[in-house]
Design an enzyme around this catalytic site. Structure first.
Site, PDB file in Angstrom:
ATOM      1  N   TYR A  56       0.802  -1.122   0.110  1.00 10.38           N
ATOM      2  CA  TYR A  56      -0.109   0.313   0.153  1.00 10.38           C
ATOM      3  C   TYR A  56       0.814   1.078  -0.054  1.00 10.38           C
ATOM      4  O   TYR A  56       1.764   1.358   0.470  1.00 10.38           O
ATOM      5  CB  TYR A  56      -0.765  -0.003   0.880  1.00 10.38           C
ATOM      6  CG  TYR A  56      -1.683   1.661   0.702  1.00 10.38           C
ATOM      7  CD1 TYR A  56      -2.854   1.553   0.358  1.00 10.38           C
ATOM      8  CD2 TYR A  56      -1.223   2.210   2.517  1.00 10.38           C
ATOM      9  CE1 TYR A  56      -3.238   3.146   0.562  1.00 10.38           C
ATOM     10  CE2 TYR A  56      -1.934   3.539   2.267  1.00 10.38           C
ATOM     11  CZ  TYR A  56      -3.050   3.609   1.276  1.00 10.38           C
ATOM     12  OH  TYR A  56      -3.669   4.915   1.193  1.00 10.38           O
ATOM     13  N   HIS A  86      -3.312  16.171  -3.794  1.00 18.19           N
ATOM     14  CA  HIS A  86      -4.007  16.559  -2.401  1.00 18.19           C
ATOM     15  C   HIS A  86      -3.761  18.171  -2.148  1.00 18.19           C
ATOM     16  O   HIS A  86      -4.474  18.804  -0.855  1.00 18.19           O
ATOM     17  CB  HIS A  86      -3.232  15.823  -1.830  1.00 18.19           C
ATOM     18  CG  HIS A  86      -3.368  14.107  -1.430  1.00 18.19           C
ATOM     19  ND1 HIS A  86      -3.867  13.586  -2.890  1.00 18.19           N
ATOM     20  CD2 HIS A  86      -3.933  13.249  -0.656  1.00 18.19           C
ATOM     21  CE1 HIS A  86      -3.890  12.150  -2.900  1.00 18.19           C
ATOM     22  NE2 HIS A  86      -4.076  12.503  -1.183  1.00 18.19           N
ATOM     23  N   ASN A 198       0.642  11.731   4.876  1.00 19.58           N
ATOM     24  CA  ASN A 198       0.520  10.979   5.764  1.00 19.58           C
ATOM     25  C   ASN A 198       1.595  11.921   7.374  1.00 19.58           C
ATOM     26  O   ASN A 198       2.232  11.868   7.006  1.00 19.58           O
ATOM     27  CB  ASN A 198       0.416   9.643   5.632  1.00 19.58           C
ATOM     28  CG  ASN A 198      -0.130   9.020   5.216  1.00 19.58           C
ATOM     29  OD1 ASN A 198      -0.627   7.669   4.859  1.00 19.58           O
ATOM     30  ND2 ASN A 198      -1.410  10.248   5.049  1.00 19.58           N
ATOM     31  N   TYR A 280     -17.950  33.790  43.753  1.00 20.23           N
ATOM     32  CA  TYR A 280     -16.715  32.529  43.615  1.00 20.23           C
ATOM     33  C   TYR A 280     -15.332  33.313  42.338  1.00 20.23           C
ATOM     34  O   TYR A 280     -14.809  32.499  42.202  1.00 20.23           O
ATOM     35  CB  TYR A 280     -17.583  31.841  42.553  1.00 20.23           C
ATOM     36  CG  TYR A 280     -18.719  31.153  43.125  1.00 20.23           C
ATOM     37  CD1 TYR A 280     -18.874  31.018  44.928  1.00 20.23           C
ATOM     38  CD2 TYR A 280     -19.468  30.015  42.804  1.00 20.23           C
ATOM     39  CE1 TYR A 280     -19.339  30.201  45.487  1.00 20.23           C
ATOM     40  CE2 TYR A 280     -20.235  29.321  43.461  1.00 20.23           C
ATOM     41  CZ  TYR A 280     -19.966  29.293  45.280  1.00 20.23           C
ATOM     42  OH  TYR A 280     -21.222  28.783  45.824  1.00 20.23           O
ATOM     43  N   ARG A 283     -13.285  34.264  44.249  1.00 21.12           N
ATOM     44  CA  ARG A 283     -12.928  33.027  45.465  1.00 21.12           C
ATOM     45  C   ARG A 283     -12.349  31.520  45.146  1.00 21.12           C
ATOM     46  O   ARG A 283     -11.399  31.113  46.001  1.00 21.12           O
ATOM     47  CB  ARG A 283     -13.877  33.147  46.396  1.00 21.12           C
ATOM     48  CG  ARG A 283     -14.075  32.317  48.069  1.00 21.12           C
ATOM     49  CD  ARG A 283     -14.672  31.897  48.878  1.00 21.12           C
ATOM     50  NE  ARG A 283     -16.136  31.675  48.275  1.00 21.12           N
ATOM     51  CZ  ARG A 283     -17.149  32.002  48.831  1.00 21.12           C
ATOM     52  NH1 ARG A 283     -17.093  30.617  49.111  1.00 21.12           N
ATOM     53  NH2 ARG A 283     -18.508  32.726  48.672  1.00 21.12           N
ATOM     54  N   PHE A 329      -1.295   7.912  11.635  1.00 21.48           N
ATOM     55  CA  PHE A 329      -1.885   9.235  11.008  1.00 21.48           C
ATOM     56  C   PHE A 329      -2.969  10.287  11.928  1.00 21.48           C
ATOM     57  O   PHE A 329      -3.788  11.050  11.607  1.00 21.48           O
ATOM     58  CB  PHE A 329      -2.000   9.313   9.363  1.00 21.48           C
ATOM     59  CG  PHE A 329      -3.228   8.241   8.412  1.00 21.48           C
ATOM     60  CD1 PHE A 329      -4.282   7.769   8.817  1.00 21.48           C
ATOM     61  CD2 PHE A 329      -2.633   7.156   8.686  1.00 21.48           C
ATOM     62  CE1 PHE A 329      -4.882   7.198   8.572  1.00 21.48           C
ATOM     63  CE2 PHE A 329      -3.137   6.095   8.135  1.00 21.48           C
ATOM     64  CZ  PHE A 329      -4.281   5.621   8.278  1.00 21.48           C
ATOM     65  N   GLU A 413     -12.711   5.500   4.103  1.00 18.29           N
ATOM     66  CA  GLU A 413     -11.842   6.424   5.873  1.00 18.29           C
ATOM     67  C   GLU A 413     -12.597   6.537   6.144  1.00 18.29           C
ATOM     68  O   GLU A 413     -13.868   7.274   6.448  1.00 18.29           O
ATOM     69  CB  GLU A 413     -10.844   7.813   5.034  1.00 18.29           C
ATOM     70  CG  GLU A 413      -9.803   7.517   4.855  1.00 18.29           C
ATOM     71  CD  GLU A 413      -8.767   8.265   3.703  1.00 18.29           C
ATOM     72  OE1 GLU A 413      -9.359   9.041   3.702  1.00 18.29           O
ATOM     73  OE2 GLU A 413      -7.896   7.915   3.132  1.00 18.29           O
TER      74      GLU A 413
END
Length: 502
Positions: A56, A86, A198, A280, A283, A329, A413
């Site tokens: 792969y 990409h 990746n 608060y 405090r 990844f 994915e």
């Protein structure tokens, strides 16, 4: 190289990164890192010569195209096509400081020798870092699961002589910048495009950048909160260590101790008090600020692990003769930590705005809206509106991104982290925090003036004297936008001390 940091198998810490940034150090690869990179690449080259089965990302397509075998003569084209296809980010440009961190963290990850890249490729990334050649990267495009694919593609384009970079304060074509240095584009070999794309360096760089700022503004929140306590004529008993040792959360103990140190020698805190308790927001400073500190510490541990990890896929284990495709990844650890960090920072802003509100309310012998002639003057009425608006925006931004997911790549994915969205949101929260704290400091410094002739501690008085050189006391209405901006610049002028990391 003198004045350099060498990338090696040693642990890279936030302190190291801050030292590299603050001293503008060059980086270089250690001999150990070079050997590991070369041995891994040599193993992969030999493997490709003797292995015809699909592996792969090395001789196959990507994502849902993982079953498409690619011939050996097309492997270089495969990797270059990957980077180009990409590079489809959009939105705002990533800040230059974060892009430089992306380069540093990508170099670190590739230096371990499990990614199969050429030594030449990593050394070119080092050249980019050392010469401030910063690729144009965009904030939108990553799902934070297959690595930060789109942002890292833009980070990698200049290796091919493609895309644009910031260099010498100008946006320039990468090819022309390479020519000016006499560099040829890198000819990517098998696996290299995937090794570059990746990875979690977009999320990681944002996280590191935010954490460096968070350490600083957590400290400033304690200091500014203490000035507000003084201005409100608050009590010091809630900071007594005995209370906190019977509920010993680390951040809570640190906060209470720090506040008492800020107050040491103060006349205001020691004067008799008419009131029995404080609200608060005063405090419970140790409990609220402390919880945020503990969340920041958790995020630091996550990111320290991540920046010292290999996050591409597949991983090449040359010593054991294995190439393993997995999911390092995936950004889930970072997405959760970034969401937690955004929530923790948002809370620092939320309680700060409440202290500002108390200070302008005409309580405890303070004039309404902290101005001597209220009515004719509105004083500090509207900066509180601004702080409230920003604090509410932070609450919206603190809605977790990590609970979301969306299917991509034809179902391959099918669960993603959305860590990139968590990262960009968390930075917006961090930027908002400095504005909210700036407004609190404006109010607290104005209010504490009405306690004169009593003095606060020497430390606080010195801090306020320095502040007053930039932002004068408000005697009558003026345009407070400029005061806010000057106060933000004043807070930004503080350098991050290494002690803030402890």
């Amino acid at each position: 190289m003198e004045n350099s940091h060498y990338i090696s198998s040693d642990v890279l810490s936030l302190e190291n990164i801050q030292h590299i940034i603050s001293h503008n150090l060059k980086v270089g690869l250690s001999e150990e890192a070079k050997i590991n990179i070369v041995k891994c690449r040599e193993y992969l080259d030999q493997k490709m010569q003797s292995h015809d089965e699909p592996i792969y990302g090395i001789n196959t397509g990507f994502g849902s195209l993982c079953n498409v075998k690619i011939s050996n003569e097309n492997l270089q084209q495969l990797q270059e096509n990957l980077v180009k296809s990409h590079a489809c980010g959009t939105g705002d440009e990533v800040p230059k400081a974060i892009v430089k961190l992306m380069l540093l963290l990508k170099i670190q990850s590739l230096s371990y020798g499990y990614s199969g890249v050429q030594l030449e490729t990593v050394e070119r990334l080092v050249d980019f870092y050392n010469n401030d050649i910063l690729p144009i990267v965009y904030t939108q495009g990553s799902l934070g699961a297959s690595g930060d694919l789109a942002p890292l593609a833009h980070l990698s384009l200049p290796l091919l002589g493609e895309g644009e970079v910031w260099y010498q304060d100008q946006k320039q074509d990468s090819a022309s910048v390479l020519d000016s240095f006499g560099w040829k584009p890198i000819a990517l070999q098998s696996k290299e495009g995937l090794a570059l794309l990746n990875g979690t360096q977009f999320m990681s760089a944002y996280g590191v950048h935010i954490l460096l700022q968070a350490s600083k503004f957590s400290w400033l929140a304690d200091l500014i909160g203490t000035i507000s306590l003084e201005a409100f004529d608050g009590r010091k008993e809630p900071f007594n260590e005995l209370i906190h040792y019977i509920r010993p959360h680390k951040g809570q103990i640190i906060t209470a101790k720090r506040v008492l140190e800020f107050l040491e020698g103060s006349q205001i805190i020691e004067q008799p008090k008419v009131h029995v308790q404080d609200p608060y927001s005063f405090r419970c400073i140790p409990q609220v600020h402390g919880a945020s500190k503990d969340a920041i510490e958790y995020a630091k541990k996550v990111f320290k692990t991540e920046i010292n990890s290999v996050t591409d896929n597949p991983n090449v284990f040359w010593e054991s003769d294995q190439i393993i495709s997995g999911g390092n990844f995936h950004g889930q650890p970072l997405a959760l930590a970034l969401d937690f960090l955004a929530i923790a920072l948002s809370e620092l802003g939320s309680i700060s705005e409440r202290r500002t509100y108390q200070l302008i309310s005409g309580l405890r012998n303070l004039p309404a809206f902290l101005i001597e002639n209220p009515g004719l003057n509105s004083g500090f009425m509207i900066p509180q509106y601004t702080a409230a608006s920003i604090a509410s925006q932070n609450k919206q931004l603190a809605t977790p991104a990590s609970i979301d997911s969306i299917v991509s790549s034809n179902g391959q994915e099918d669960h993603v982290s959305m860590g990139a969205n968590a990262a960009t949101k968390a930075l917006r929260v961090m930027d908002n925090i400095e504005r909210i704290l700036a407004i609190e400091l404006m109010n607290a410094s104005q209010a504490i003036t009405f306690r004169k002739p009593l003095q606060s501690s020497d430390f606080i008085e010195l801090f306020l004297k320095s502040f007053r050189e930039e932002v004068p006391f408000v005697k009558e209405d003026r345009i407070l936008h400029y005061d806010i901006e000057k106060t933000i610049c004043f807070l930004n002028s503080f350098s991050i001390d290494e002690e803030l990391f402890s």
